[in-house]
Design a protein around this motif. Structure first.
Motif, PDB file in Angstrom:
ATOM      1  N   ARG A   1       0.837  -1.193   0.000  1.00  0.00           N
ATOM      2  CA  ARG A   1       0.000   0.000   0.000  1.00  0.00           C
ATOM      3  C   ARG A   1       0.880   1.255   0.000  1.00  0.00           C
ATOM      4  NH1 ARG A   1      -2.520   0.770   5.454  1.00  0.00           N
ATOM      5  NH2 ARG A   1      -0.505   1.794   5.784  1.00  0.00           N
ATOM      6  N   PRO A   2       0.825   2.076  -1.051  1.00  0.00           N
ATOM      7  CA  PRO A   2       1.581   3.333  -1.044  1.00  0.00           C
ATOM      8  C   PRO A   2       1.087   4.232   0.095  1.00  0.00           C
ATOM      9  CG  PRO A   2       0.808   2.804  -3.250  1.00  0.00           C
ATOM     10  CD  PRO A   2       0.089   1.882  -2.308  1.00  0.00           C
ATOM     11  N   SER A   3       1.995   4.606   0.977  1.00  0.00           N
ATOM     12  CA  SER A   3       1.605   5.345   2.173  1.00  0.00           C
ATOM     13  C   SER A   3       2.541   6.526   2.384  1.00  0.00           C
ATOM     14  CB  SER A   3       1.645   4.433   3.408  1.00  0.00           C
ATOM     15  OG  SER A   3       0.849   3.280   3.221  1.00  0.00           O
ATOM     16  N   LEU A   4       1.996   7.600   2.914  1.00  0.00           N
ATOM     17  CA  LEU A   4       2.769   8.790   3.240  1.00  0.00           C
ATOM     18  C   LEU A   4       2.674   8.996   4.748  1.00  0.00           C
ATOM     19  CD1 LEU A   4       4.383  10.885   1.586  1.00  0.00           C
ATOM     20  CD2 LEU A   4       2.380  12.362   1.700  1.00  0.00           C
ATOM     21  N   TYR A   5       3.799   8.831   5.425  1.00  0.00           N
ATOM     22  CA  TYR A   5       3.828   9.021   6.877  1.00  0.00           C
ATOM     23  C   TYR A   5       4.195  10.468   7.174  1.00  0.00           C
ATOM     24  CZ  TYR A   5       3.328   4.001   7.352  1.00  0.00           C
ATOM     25  OH  TYR A   5       2.831   2.726   7.288  1.00  0.00           O
ATOM     26  N   VAL A   6       3.497  11.052   8.133  1.00  0.00           N
ATOM     27  CA  VAL A   6       3.639  12.468   8.441  1.00  0.00           C
ATOM     28  C   VAL A   6       3.994  12.623   9.910  1.00  0.00           C
ATOM     29  CG1 VAL A   6       2.529  14.731   8.376  1.00  0.00           C
ATOM     30  CG2 VAL A   6       1.835  12.961   6.740  1.00  0.00           C
TER      31      VAL A   6
ATOM     32  N   THR B   1      -3.663   5.557  -1.793  1.00  0.00           N
ATOM     33  CA  THR B   1      -4.606   4.935  -2.720  1.00  0.00           C
ATOM     34  C   THR B   1      -6.027   5.449  -2.510  1.00  0.00           C
ATOM     35  OG1 THR B   1      -5.146   3.065  -1.254  1.00  0.00           O
ATOM     36  CG2 THR B   1      -3.227   2.827  -2.697  1.00  0.00           C
ATOM     37  N   SER B   2      -6.238   6.199  -1.439  1.00  0.00           N
ATOM     38  CA  SER B   2      -7.571   6.730  -1.131  1.00  0.00           C
ATOM     39  C   SER B   2      -7.780   8.068  -1.834  1.00  0.00           C
ATOM     40  CB  SER B   2      -7.732   6.926   0.376  1.00  0.00           C
ATOM     41  OG  SER B   2      -8.860   7.713   0.666  1.00  0.00           O
ATOM     42  N   PRO B   3      -8.863   8.246  -2.581  1.00  0.00           N
ATOM     43  CA  PRO B   3      -9.103   9.526  -3.252  1.00  0.00           C
ATOM     44  C   PRO B   3      -9.354  10.673  -2.285  1.00  0.00           C
ATOM     45  CG  PRO B   3     -11.007   8.082  -3.455  1.00  0.00           C
ATOM     46  CD  PRO B   3      -9.908   7.254  -2.877  1.00  0.00           C
ATOM     47  N   THR B   4      -9.690  10.342  -1.042  1.00  0.00           N
ATOM     48  CA  THR B   4      -9.947  11.378  -0.034  1.00  0.00           C
ATOM     49  C   THR B   4      -8.811  11.495   0.967  1.00  0.00           C
ATOM     50  OG1 THR B   4     -11.137   9.782   1.344  1.00  0.00           O
ATOM     51  CG2 THR B   4     -12.436  11.074  -0.240  1.00  0.00           C
ATOM     52  N   LEU B   5      -7.653  10.891   0.666  1.00  0.00           N
ATOM     53  CA  LEU B   5      -6.517  10.906   1.583  1.00  0.00           C
ATOM     54  C   LEU B   5      -6.903  10.382   2.958  1.00  0.00           C
ATOM     55  CD1 LEU B   5      -4.698  14.273   0.758  1.00  0.00           C
ATOM     56  CD2 LEU B   5      -4.163  11.977  -0.028  1.00  0.00           C
ATOM     57  N   ALA B   6      -7.552   9.247   2.979  1.00  0.00           N
ATOM     58  CA  ALA B   6      -7.960   8.656   4.248  1.00  0.00           C
ATOM     59  C   ALA B   6      -6.744   8.274   5.086  1.00  0.00           C
ATOM     60  CB  ALA B   6      -8.826   7.423   3.993  1.00  0.00           C
TER      61      ALA B   6
ATOM     62  N   CYS C   1      -4.572   5.842   7.203  1.00  0.00           N
ATOM     63  CA  CYS C   1      -4.383   4.402   7.103  1.00  0.00           C
ATOM     64  C   CYS C   1      -5.175   3.694   8.199  1.00  0.00           C
ATOM     65  CB  CYS C   1      -2.901   4.055   7.221  1.00  0.00           C
ATOM     66  SG  CYS C   1      -1.866   4.869   5.967  1.00  0.00           S
ATOM     67  N   PRO C   2      -5.837   2.582   7.877  1.00  0.00           N
ATOM     68  CA  PRO C   2      -6.746   1.931   8.837  1.00  0.00           C
ATOM     69  C   PRO C   2      -6.109   1.631  10.182  1.00  0.00           C
ATOM     70  CG  PRO C   2      -6.993   0.956   6.670  1.00  0.00           C
ATOM     71  CD  PRO C   2      -5.830   1.886   6.573  1.00  0.00           C
ATOM     72  N   GLU C   3      -4.843   1.209  10.181  1.00  0.00           N
ATOM     73  CA  GLU C   3      -4.214   0.843  11.448  1.00  0.00           C
ATOM     74  C   GLU C   3      -3.994   2.037  12.370  1.00  0.00           C
ATOM     75  OE1 GLU C   3      -0.907   1.252   8.337  1.00  0.00           O
ATOM     76  OE2 GLU C   3      -2.961   0.475   8.444  1.00  0.00           O
ATOM     77  N   PHE C   4      -4.062   3.264  11.808  1.00  0.00           N
ATOM     78  CA  PHE C   4      -3.931   4.461  12.637  1.00  0.00           C
ATOM     79  C   PHE C   4      -5.276   4.944  13.168  1.00  0.00           C
ATOM     80  CE2 PHE C   4       0.314   4.351  11.207  1.00  0.00           C
ATOM     81  CZ  PHE C   4       1.061   5.193  12.018  1.00  0.00           C
ATOM     82  N   ALA C   5      -6.350   4.310  12.747  1.00  0.00           N
ATOM     83  CA  ALA C   5      -7.680   4.523  13.322  1.00  0.00           C
ATOM     84  C   ALA C   5      -8.066   5.999  13.389  1.00  0.00           C
ATOM     85  CB  ALA C   5      -7.761   3.897  14.718  1.00  0.00           C
ATOM     86  N   ASP C   6      -7.742   6.731  12.302  1.00  0.00           N
ATOM     87  CA  ASP C   6      -8.120   8.141  12.207  1.00  0.00           C
ATOM     88  C   ASP C   6      -7.505   8.992  13.323  1.00  0.00           C
ATOM     89  OD1 ASP C   6      -9.351   9.803  10.398  1.00  0.00           O
ATOM     90  OD2 ASP C   6     -11.167  10.010  11.596  1.00  0.00           O
TER      91      ASP C   6
ATOM     92  N   LEU D   1       4.264  -0.340  13.050  1.00  0.00           N
ATOM     93  CA  LEU D   1       3.518   0.061  11.864  1.00  0.00           C
ATOM     94  C   LEU D   1       2.184  -0.669  11.774  1.00  0.00           C
ATOM     95  CD1 LEU D   1       6.397   0.155   9.221  1.00  0.00           C
ATOM     96  CD2 LEU D   1       5.137   2.124  10.126  1.00  0.00           C
ATOM     97  N   ALA D   2       2.141  -1.886  12.292  1.00  0.00           N
ATOM     98  CA  ALA D   2       0.903  -2.664  12.245  1.00  0.00           C
ATOM     99  C   ALA D   2      -0.111  -2.182  13.271  1.00  0.00           C
ATOM    100  CB  ALA D   2       1.205  -4.149  12.474  1.00  0.00           C
ATOM    101  N   ASP D   3       0.380  -1.707  14.420  1.00  0.00           N
ATOM    102  CA  ASP D   3      -0.490  -1.219  15.487  1.00  0.00           C
ATOM    103  C   ASP D   3       0.241  -0.120  16.241  1.00  0.00           C
ATOM    104  OD1 ASP D   3      -2.128  -0.696  17.608  1.00  0.00           O
ATOM    105  OD2 ASP D   3      -2.274  -2.778  18.312  1.00  0.00           O
ATOM    106  N   PRO D   4       0.034   1.146  15.872  1.00  0.00           N
ATOM    107  CA  PRO D   4       0.805   2.240  16.472  1.00  0.00           C
ATOM    108  C   PRO D   4       0.497   2.503  17.935  1.00  0.00           C
ATOM    109  CG  PRO D   4      -0.865   3.080  14.977  1.00  0.00           C
ATOM    110  CD  PRO D   4      -0.849   1.609  14.802  1.00  0.00           C
ATOM    111  N   THR D   5      -0.413   1.751  18.528  1.00  0.00           N
ATOM    112  CA  THR D   5      -0.613   1.865  19.972  1.00  0.00           C
ATOM    113  C   THR D   5       0.465   1.100  20.733  1.00  0.00           C
ATOM    114  OG1 THR D   5      -2.055  -0.084  20.110  1.00  0.00           O
ATOM    115  CG2 THR D   5      -3.104   2.031  19.623  1.00  0.00           C
ATOM    116  N   ILE D   6       1.267   0.317  20.022  1.00  0.00           N
ATOM    117  CA  ILE D   6       2.298  -0.514  20.652  1.00  0.00           C
ATOM    118  C   ILE D   6       3.673   0.101  20.426  1.00  0.00           C
ATOM    119  CG2 ILE D   6       3.391  -2.786  20.670  1.00  0.00           C
ATOM    120  CD1 ILE D   6       0.751  -3.954  19.687  1.00  0.00           C
TER     121      ILE D   6
END
Length: 431
Positions: A285-290, A311-316, A318-323, A369-374
């Motif tokens: 998944r092409p991802s941009l980390y900020v 890959t999201s047209p709305t710049l969502a 990433c799911p693992e970051f849970a918004d 990266l898989a679970d940023p709470t850890i």
């Protein structure tokens, strides 16, 4: 493959392109400027350090050339070297108006046509039709400002046989006669030593304008992803530059989702470096980390990281970051100019990490990266701390599962091997 970031790009290019076997990497404090944990600004990174890629040892003639390069340094509050397709090193200083300097990495001399204090672009900007560029009648150019001392200026492409690849691109803040800033890309043609004829300036946020003092922010980065580059501005807008058309990408700028706590408190500005962008293909998944500095730089700051799904047209997010965004520092106040990815022994990315530049190394932190709470990477960070004597990380690049980096407290190139989970043999290499 070479990394997309210009950070230490000269070092990597030297290791992989014949006849280059060694080069200069420029960083470390200016002797006349003393840095403390309370200093409001970074030191000037000007000292030349030699790294002999093939020999892992200092090469006398190259060391002499690098010493000459150090003597030629001038202006700004720091710079990052960018190796051009023509095998020359180009510098753009930050915290001053836009300018370009060029040096020969083997002789330590200035390139023909470049003065010691660099070529100023302001007179060239002043000759442009800013009413046409901005769409606002009567507006004229006042001055320019280059903000970031991290990933930023770079060449359009790397094939020296293609004329467009010798175009040097710079993220620039333009201050105009209406007392407002616009952010965009300036294109400098290194063949003619003038602005590019067909696309000298591209404004990337034509609607958003700012009156803020840009000592507290600006436009940061030109992170290359395919035929596009991504940047971020003081208003936490994601900007996009199309390398093929030299125009703003369709649908940009886009606002970083408001549900993510990133960037500026408008009352304070958004930190000296509002954010740092890093591209990663995470599990396909092409991802941009900020990574953002939230609050006033070095005074009331905390480093927070999130991930944008390209890959999201709305710049969502990433799911693992849970918004959300997550703190990437142990402690409330840090100076985060860069971050890096930790890899496992098979070269798979597993963590995102921050190792503060000026603050205590105890602020260093990694998140899965898989679970940023850890929190992860404890052993690696301990090894980095022991290896570099506590000096904060300046810039880094990873090649063949080895991470090369500089530190704030000591001259030299350091290396950590993700495969062996230990410092690389024969490192650090010091001047």
């Amino acid at each position: 493959a070479l990394p997309s970031s210009p950070s230490l790009k000269a070092l990597v290019a030297c290791s992989s392109a014949s006849p280059f076997r060694r080069c200069c990497v420029l960083f470390s404090p200016r002797p006349s400027e003393t840095m403390t944990n309370d200093s409001p600004r970074p030191a000037l990174f000007v000292a030349a350090v030699v790294f002999a890629v093939a020999l892992l040892a200092l090469v006398p003639e190259t060391e002499a050339a690098c010493s000459a390069l150090e003597a030629l340094s001038s202006g700004g509050d720091g710079y990052i070297p960018v190796l051009g397709p023509d095998n020359r090193i180009y510098n753009t200083y930050h915290h001053q108006s836009a300018a370009v300097q060029c040096t020969n990495p083997f002789t330590g001399t200035l390139c023909a046509g470049y003065p010691t204090n660099a070529i100023s672009l302001n007179p060239m900007f002043a000759s442009l039709n800013w009413a046409t560029i901005t769409g606002k009648p009567g507006v004229a150019f006042s001055t320019s400002y280059v903000q970031n001392n991290n990933a930023g200026p770079q060449f359009r492409c790397s094939d020296a046989s293609r004329p467009e690849c010798l175009e040097y691109l710079m993220p620039v803040s333009f201050y105009l006669s209406d007392a407002l800033y616009r952010f965009g890309v300036a294109c400098f043609d290194t063949k003619t030593r003038t602005l590019c004829a067909n696309h000298p300036v591209t404004i990337l946020n034509p609607v958003a304008v700012y009156t803020n003092n840009l000592a507290n922010g600006g436009m940061v980065g030109l992170e290359k992803v395919g035929n596009k580059t991504y940047s971020i501005d003081i208003g936490m807008n994601l900007l996009c530059y199309d390398l093929t058309t030299s125009q703003s990408c369709a649908g940009y700028p886009q606002k970083i989702p408001s549900s993510v706590i990133l960037g500026a408190d408008p009352a304070k500005g958004c930190g000296e470096t509002p954010a740092v962008l890093r591209y990663l293909d995470y599990n396909g998944r092409p991802s941009l980390y900020v990574l953002s500095n939230y609050g006033v730089f070095g005074i009331d700051s905390s480093a927070r990281v999130t991930c944008i799904d390209l890959t999201s047209p709305t710049l969502a997010i990433c799911p693992e970051f849970a918004d959300k965004s997550y703190s990437l520092s142990n402690g409330a106040t840090v100076r985060a100019f860069d971050f890096f990815f930790e890899y496992d022994t098979t070269a798979k990315p597993i963590s995102v990490c921050m190792y503060s530049l000026f603050n205590s190394a105890s602020t260093a932190k990694c998140l899965s990266l898989a679970d940023p709470t850890i929190s992860t990477g404890t052993a690696m960070l301990a090894a980095l701390l022991a290896h570099s004597n506590g000096g904060g990380m300046v810039h880094q690049v990873t090649v063949n599962n080895r991470m090369y980096y500089g530190t704030f407290l000591a001259h030299g190139i350091y290396c950590y091997d993700f495969t062996t989970r230990a410092a690389c043999p024969n490192f650090p290499v010091r001047k």
